[in-house]
Motif scaffolding. Sequence first.
Motif, PDB file in Angstrom:
ATOM      1  N   GLN A 273       0.846  -1.199   0.000  1.00 11.32           N
ATOM      2  CA  GLN A 273       0.000   0.000   0.000  1.00 11.32           C
ATOM      3  C   GLN A 273       0.877   1.243   0.000  1.00 11.32           C
ATOM      4  O   GLN A 273       1.797   1.375   0.804  1.00 11.32           O
ATOM      5  N   ILE A 274       0.577   2.163  -0.909  1.00 10.70           N
ATOM      6  CA  ILE A 274       1.335   3.412  -1.025  1.00 10.70           C
ATOM      7  C   ILE A 274       0.362   4.576  -0.898  1.00 10.70           C
ATOM      8  O   ILE A 274      -0.505   4.775  -1.764  1.00 10.70           O
ATOM      9  N   ASN A 275       0.473   5.355   0.174  1.00 15.18           N
ATOM     10  CA  ASN A 275      -0.308   6.583   0.335  1.00 15.18           C
ATOM     11  C   ASN A 275       0.601   7.770   0.021  1.00 15.18           C
ATOM     12  O   ASN A 275       1.768   7.779   0.411  1.00 15.18           O
ATOM     13  N   THR A 276       0.041   8.773  -0.657  1.00 18.13           N
ATOM     14  CA  THR A 276       0.916   9.833  -1.168  1.00 18.13           C
ATOM     15  C   THR A 276       0.467  11.250  -0.835  1.00 18.13           C
ATOM     16  O   THR A 276       1.152  12.205  -1.180  1.00 18.13           O
ATOM     17  N   SER A 277      -0.661  11.407  -0.180  1.00 18.09           N
ATOM     18  CA  SER A 277      -1.192  12.751   0.052  1.00 18.09           C
ATOM     19  C   SER A 277      -0.401  13.513   1.102  1.00 18.09           C
ATOM     20  O   SER A 277       0.012  12.958   2.123  1.00 18.09           O
TER      21      SER A 277
ATOM     22  N   SER B 242      -7.925  10.534  -0.187  1.00 11.74           N
ATOM     23  CA  SER B 242      -7.317   9.444  -0.958  1.00 11.74           C
ATOM     24  C   SER B 242      -6.697   8.412  -0.027  1.00 11.74           C
ATOM     25  O   SER B 242      -6.792   7.199  -0.276  1.00 11.74           O
ATOM     26  N   SER B 243      -6.083   8.874   1.064  1.00 13.90           N
ATOM     27  CA  SER B 243      -5.485   7.941   2.022  1.00 13.90           C
ATOM     28  C   SER B 243      -6.567   7.141   2.746  1.00 13.90           C
ATOM     29  O   SER B 243      -6.405   5.943   2.986  1.00 13.90           O
ATOM     30  N   GLN B 244      -7.667   7.790   3.080  1.00 12.10           N
ATOM     31  CA  GLN B 244      -8.758   7.086   3.754  1.00 12.10           C
ATOM     32  C   GLN B 244      -9.380   6.032   2.834  1.00 12.10           C
ATOM     33  O   GLN B 244      -9.692   4.921   3.276  1.00 12.10           O
ATOM     34  N   LEU B 245      -9.535   6.356   1.553  1.00 10.90           N
ATOM     35  CA  LEU B 245     -10.075   5.381   0.609  1.00 10.90           C
ATOM     36  C   LEU B 245      -9.080   4.239   0.393  1.00 10.90           C
ATOM     37  O   LEU B 245      -9.463   3.064   0.328  1.00 10.90           O
TER      38      LEU B 245
ATOM     39  N   HIS C 282       1.366  -7.124   5.075  1.00  8.72           N
ATOM     40  CA  HIS C 282       0.962  -5.774   4.694  1.00  8.72           C
ATOM     41  C   HIS C 282       2.170  -4.847   4.772  1.00  8.72           C
ATOM     42  O   HIS C 282       2.696  -4.577   5.851  1.00  8.72           O
ATOM     43  N   ILE C 283       2.608  -4.369   3.620  1.00  3.50           N
ATOM     44  CA  ILE C 283       3.676  -3.366   3.550  1.00  3.50           C
ATOM     45  C   ILE C 283       3.010  -2.036   3.240  1.00  3.50           C
ATOM     46  O   ILE C 283       2.320  -1.901   2.231  1.00  3.50           O
ATOM     47  N   LYS C 284       3.200  -1.056   4.111  1.00  2.00           N
ATOM     48  CA  LYS C 284       2.550   0.239   3.910  1.00  2.00           C
ATOM     49  C   LYS C 284       3.582   1.355   3.947  1.00  2.00           C
ATOM     50  O   LYS C 284       4.401   1.436   4.860  1.00  2.00           O
ATOM     51  N   ARG C 285       3.529   2.201   2.939  1.00  2.00           N
ATOM     52  CA  ARG C 285       4.417   3.365   2.880  1.00  2.00           C
ATOM     53  C   ARG C 285       3.575   4.639   2.833  1.00  2.00           C
ATOM     54  O   ARG C 285       2.659   4.758   2.023  1.00  2.00           O
ATOM     55  N   GLU C 286       3.909   5.563   3.729  1.00  2.38           N
ATOM     56  CA  GLU C 286       3.289   6.888   3.752  1.00  2.38           C
ATOM     57  C   GLU C 286       4.335   7.862   3.217  1.00  2.38           C
ATOM     58  O   GLU C 286       5.247   8.276   3.929  1.00  2.38           O
ATOM     59  N   LEU C 287       4.221   8.214   1.951  1.00  3.86           N
ATOM     60  CA  LEU C 287       5.284   8.985   1.310  1.00  3.86           C
ATOM     61  C   LEU C 287       5.349  10.434   1.773  1.00  3.86           C
ATOM     62  O   LEU C 287       6.365  11.089   1.576  1.00  3.86           O
TER      63      LEU C 287
ATOM     64  N   PHE D 151      -0.989  -7.863  -4.317  1.00  7.38           N
ATOM     65  CA  PHE D 151      -1.941  -6.764  -4.454  1.00  7.38           C
ATOM     66  C   PHE D 151      -1.223  -5.447  -4.191  1.00  7.38           C
ATOM     67  O   PHE D 151      -0.357  -5.368  -3.328  1.00  7.38           O
ATOM     68  N   ILE D 152      -1.617  -4.415  -4.946  1.00  6.13           N
ATOM     69  CA  ILE D 152      -1.055  -3.078  -4.777  1.00  6.13           C
ATOM     70  C   ILE D 152      -2.224  -2.107  -4.613  1.00  6.13           C
ATOM     71  O   ILE D 152      -3.184  -2.152  -5.397  1.00  6.13           O
ATOM     72  N   VAL D 153      -2.146  -1.258  -3.602  1.00  2.00           N
ATOM     73  CA  VAL D 153      -3.161  -0.218  -3.393  1.00  2.00           C
ATOM     74  C   VAL D 153      -2.447   1.127  -3.375  1.00  2.00           C
ATOM     75  O   VAL D 153      -1.528   1.344  -2.572  1.00  2.00           O
ATOM     76  N   LEU D 154      -2.860   2.013  -4.253  1.00  2.00           N
ATOM     77  CA  LEU D 154      -2.267   3.348  -4.335  1.00  2.00           C
ATOM     78  C   LEU D 154      -3.308   4.404  -3.989  1.00  2.00           C
ATOM     79  O   LEU D 154      -4.421   4.385  -4.522  1.00  2.00           O
ATOM     80  N   GLY D 155      -2.954   5.325  -3.112  1.00  2.00           N
ATOM     81  CA  GLY D 155      -3.769   6.500  -2.847  1.00  2.00           C
ATOM     82  C   GLY D 155      -3.181   7.658  -3.624  1.00  2.00           C
ATOM     83  O   GLY D 155      -2.046   8.052  -3.366  1.00  2.00           O
ATOM     84  N   ALA D 156      -3.936   8.189  -4.587  1.00  2.00           N
ATOM     85  CA  ALA D 156      -3.364   9.158  -5.524  1.00  2.00           C
ATOM     86  C   ALA D 156      -4.264  10.378  -5.686  1.00  2.00           C
ATOM     87  O   ALA D 156      -5.115  10.420  -6.586  1.00  2.00           O
TER      88      ALA D 156
END
Length: 199
Positions: A6-10, A18-21, A38-43, A89-94
């Motif tokens: 999971q990559i959140n970018t906001s 976008s991060s909440q979704l 679960h690998i999660k990155r908050e950019l 699986f990849i989840v991107l918040g964009a």
Amino acid sequence: MKTLLQINTSMLETDSQSSQLSDKMAENLLSRFAGMRHIKRELSKDPIPHLEHSLFQCFYDPSAAVTPAQQAALALSDTLVSELKEADFIVLGAPMYNLMIPSTLKSWIDYVTRAGQTFQFTETGPIGLLEGKKCYVAITQGGSFLGTAHDLATAYLKSALGLMGITDIEFIYAKGLAMGPQAAEAGLSKANQKIAELA
């Protein structure tokens, strides 16, 4: 054991739509696959540096990494590529910023798009090496750009991910978030409904 990346970018971090979704989509996947890694990155909290030539050349020729900065960039790229390769699986918040994705997400893409690692050149053109992955992208827009010439983010992400062989992509849109309370509520409701359907 399956792996979710999971990559959140906001820049708004946890206040970001976008991060909440993205978080909601990730939670749904985690509930479906017990024990999934679960690998999660908050950019926004841990940004990836923008590339410059002295760093970029090391991605093609690791032996060129002779300075501490080059070695650190190559090590980071290796880690990010490894995470992406391992992901089922990849989840991107964009969120859409000025008609495009955040520069933090572009930097992540720059660090994982590597010839010989995630794609390769052939006589007939590049081919992706990361086929068989499922990707979900939560795109938030202050306006209503979906399906117009201004929706640059969708086309770019399809191309950038597709270059690496990631073509099974579900886009989740929340649009009109800056167009008044009713439009924002409708946009978020439609996005949440899409997530529920995907689950």
